[in-house]
Design a protein around this motif. Structure first.
Motif, PDB file in Angstrom:
ATOM      1  N   GLU A  85       0.873  -1.132  -0.064  1.00  0.00           N
ATOM      2  CA  GLU A  85       0.054   0.110   0.014  1.00  0.00           C
ATOM      3  C   GLU A  85       0.917   1.290  -0.015  1.00  0.00           C
ATOM      4  OE1 GLU A  85      -3.160   0.060   2.805  1.00  0.00           O
ATOM      5  OE2 GLU A  85      -3.299   2.221   2.939  1.00  0.00           O
ATOM      6  N   ARG A 274     -15.511   2.719  13.742  1.00  0.00           N
ATOM      7  CA  ARG A 274     -14.143   3.410  13.650  1.00  0.00           C
ATOM      8  C   ARG A 274     -12.792   2.661  14.114  1.00  0.00           C
ATOM      9  NH1 ARG A 274     -10.649   5.391  11.063  1.00  0.00           N
ATOM     10  NH2 ARG A 274      -8.756   6.477  12.710  1.00  0.00           N
ATOM     11  N   LYS A 280      -6.824  -1.193  11.997  1.00  0.00           N
ATOM     12  CA  LYS A 280      -6.308  -1.229  10.514  1.00  0.00           C
ATOM     13  C   LYS A 280      -4.993  -0.417  10.409  1.00  0.00           C
ATOM     14  CE  LYS A 280      -6.001  -1.381   5.780  1.00  0.00           C
ATOM     15  NZ  LYS A 280      -5.298  -0.479   4.895  1.00  0.00           N
ATOM     16  N   ASN A 284      -1.288  -1.570   9.604  1.00  0.00           N
ATOM     17  CA  ASN A 284      -0.299  -1.200   8.323  1.00  0.00           C
ATOM     18  C   ASN A 284       1.036  -1.390   8.804  1.00  0.00           C
ATOM     19  OD1 ASN A 284      -2.490  -0.986   6.577  1.00  0.00           O
ATOM     20  ND2 ASN A 284      -2.472   1.329   6.583  1.00  0.00           N
ATOM     21  N   LEU A 384      -5.898  12.557   9.271  1.00  0.00           N
ATOM     22  CA  LEU A 384      -7.469  12.378   9.479  1.00  0.00           C
ATOM     23  C   LEU A 384      -7.842  13.879  10.048  1.00  0.00           C
ATOM     24  CD1 LEU A 384      -7.920   8.868   9.953  1.00  0.00           C
ATOM     25  CD2 LEU A 384      -8.616  10.160   7.829  1.00  0.00           C
TER      26      LEU A 384
HETATM   27  C1  MEV Z   1      -5.397   3.123   5.496  1.00  0.00           C
HETATM   28  O1  MEV Z   1      -4.896   2.069   5.256  1.00  0.00           O
HETATM   29  C2  MEV Z   1      -5.646   3.232   7.145  1.00  0.00           C
HETATM   30  C3  MEV Z   1      -6.270   4.371   7.787  1.00  0.00           C
HETATM   31  O2  MEV Z   1      -7.748   4.388   7.218  1.00  0.00           O
HETATM   32  C4  MEV Z   1      -6.119   4.237   9.026  1.00  0.00           C
HETATM   33  C5  MEV Z   1      -7.148   5.124   9.717  1.00  0.00           C
HETATM   34  O3  MEV Z   1      -8.096   5.496   9.500  1.00  0.00           O
HETATM   35  O4  MEV Z   1      -6.964   5.471  11.170  1.00  0.00           O
HETATM   36  C6  MEV Z   1      -5.845   5.625   7.003  1.00  0.00           C
END
Ligand code: MEV
Length: 438
Positions: A85, A274, A280, A284, A384
């Motif tokens: 990614e 959320r 997630k 990563n 975000l």
């Molecule tokens: C994208 O791979 C991961 C995010 O969606 C994590 C998050 O929303 O905290 C950006």
């Protein structure tokens, strides 16, 4: 068309490829060439990879990237990451740099215990089973001596074995619940071998236990397997600094930033929809280092999400607070990792990655992985809660779009120039390329 096949595993590699090509492609030669194109020209190296799994037909590349400047407990780490990614490595590196100027990551391994269970059915008097277990317990240790000898030399071994009565959840269901210390190895083979021996001992000893009735003697072992839910193999990573020190290019008002950031974490703490995405983002970073270090990311994923639900509701793995003008952000995550055994000595790039990490112990690797997870989470929440993630993400993704449209060198220069100050979307890039090509 029926694609059923028998004896596939017995075919040679090239026969397997031919079978795939002929059954699924209108141009079999092209498919064969592509699969072969991904073979390594070093035959020995290719054979090594072929033999990691079964029915191998080619290699499947994932990029190996580097996130430098991770200051963890005062030591600088350069972290290898394997991930497909875009944005993830850039985000980790950016967070690492941000926090290296603000005291770095503070990490602690809280505990390192692994778990395994023998699940069995016993139909009879529970108190008799209890007495039997107490009398037999030492045999579980003695009969696994040949398996535990080497692990004990390294300071590990079986920590404890307890009998658990689970009959209130499932009729006649009991467990031998065992805990292990596996030092620098992940320990899956060690644990499973111990468990399978426990199961043999359990069955054999029950057969010879005079107080048992015939039915009680016939213990049915359903399965013996480690648990990936390692609730006592936890690492904590934390960053903190005075609120004023958070000031940076996109953080003009640090107090506002810190408060909004904490609110974003609180939302993930109470709102499962959320929390899953929040976690997630942590994974990563976690998975990328877990993969790069030759560890089992499925095991880590399963355990981490179960841990996120340990209080009966899925919640955030990380937390944040502001206290006395200090912003703190931390993460606790179960990580059963190894730096010896498994792929670590087999996969040449895993070996290389562990050298980049300066040959860490399993505990050091746990700390690096947790720090990268926290860094990743910080980067995501920072974007975000400020400018959103799409701007940065699409910038990183632009190359993928250009590749998809087979853009030439000249087109790339023009596209990069044009999208410097224009919002990037798949459609807008496609449209601009079309215009250039007219
Ligand atoms: C994208 O791979 C991961 C995010 O969606 C994590 C998050 O929303 O905290 C950006």
């Amino acid at each position: 068309m029926n694609h059923e096949v028998s004896g596939f595993s017995k075919l040679s590699k090239i026969e397997k490829i031919n079978w795939i090509a002929q059954n699924y492609f209108s141009e079999p030669k092209v498919a064969v060439a592509l699969l072969q194109n991904y073979w390594n020209s070093d035959e020995k190296l290719q054979q090594l990879h072929d033999e990691f799994i079964e029915n191998t037909i080619s290699n499947f590349y994932l990029p190996l990237g580097i996130a430098p400047n991770f200051n963890i407990n005062g030591k600088n780490y350069t972290v290898p990451m394997v991930i497909e990614e875009s944005s993830v490595v850039a985000a980790a590196a950016k967070s690492a740099k941000f926090w290296s100027n603000r005291g770095g990551f503070k990490t602690t391994v809280l505990n390192t215990e692994k778990i395994g269970q023998v699940h069995f059915i016993y139909k009879g008097d529970t108190s008799k089973l209890d007495t039997f277990f107490k009398q037999t317990k030492s045999k579980f240790y003695s009969e696994t001596e040949s398996i535990t000898k080497n692990m004990q030399k390294r300071g590990g071994g079986i920590l404890d074995i307890v009998l658990k009565d689970k009959t209130s959840d499932l009729e006649n269901y009991f467990q031998l619940h065992a805990t292990f210390e596996t030092k620098d190895s992940m320990g899956a083979n060690f644990i499973n071998s111990c468990l399978e021996q426990f199961a043999k001992t359990l069955k054999a000893e029950a057969q010879n236990y005079a107080p048992f009735s015939e039915e009680e003697k016939n213990i049915e072992v359903v399965m013996s397997i480690l648990s990936n839910y390692v609730t006592n193999c936890i690492v904590r990573a934390e960053v903190s600094c005075p609120i004023a020190a958070l000031a940076e290019k996109h953080i003009e008002n640090p107090t506002e930033f810190a408060e909004k950031f904490v609110r974003a974490v609180q939302i993930a703490e109470i709102e499962p929809y959320r929390a899953v995405t929040h976690n997630k983002g942590i994974m990563n970073g976690v998975d990328a280092v877990v993969l790069a270090s030759g560890n089992d990311f499925r095991a880590v994923e399963a355990g981490a999400h179960a841990y996120a639900s340990r209080n009966g509701k899925y919640s955030s793995l990380s937390h944040a607070k502001i206290e006395n003008g200090i912003f703190s952000f931390w993460l606790e995550i179960p990580l059963a990792l190894g730096t010896v055994g498994g792929l670590t000595s087999l996969h040449p790039l895993v070996k290389l990655n562990l050298e980049i990490l300066e040959k860490p112990s399993a505990q050091q690797l746990m700390q690096v992985v947790a720090a990268v997870g926290l860094a990743q989470n910080f980067a995501a929440l920072r974007s975000l809660t400020t400018k959103g993630i799409q701007e940065g993400h699409m910038k990183m993704h632009l190359n993928n779009i250009l590749n998809q449209y087979h853009a030439t060198g000249e087109e790339r220069i023009k596209v990069l120039e044009y999208f410097k100050d224009t919002t990037i979307s798949h459609a807008s890039v496609a449209e601009y390329l079309e215009l250039l090509r007219k």
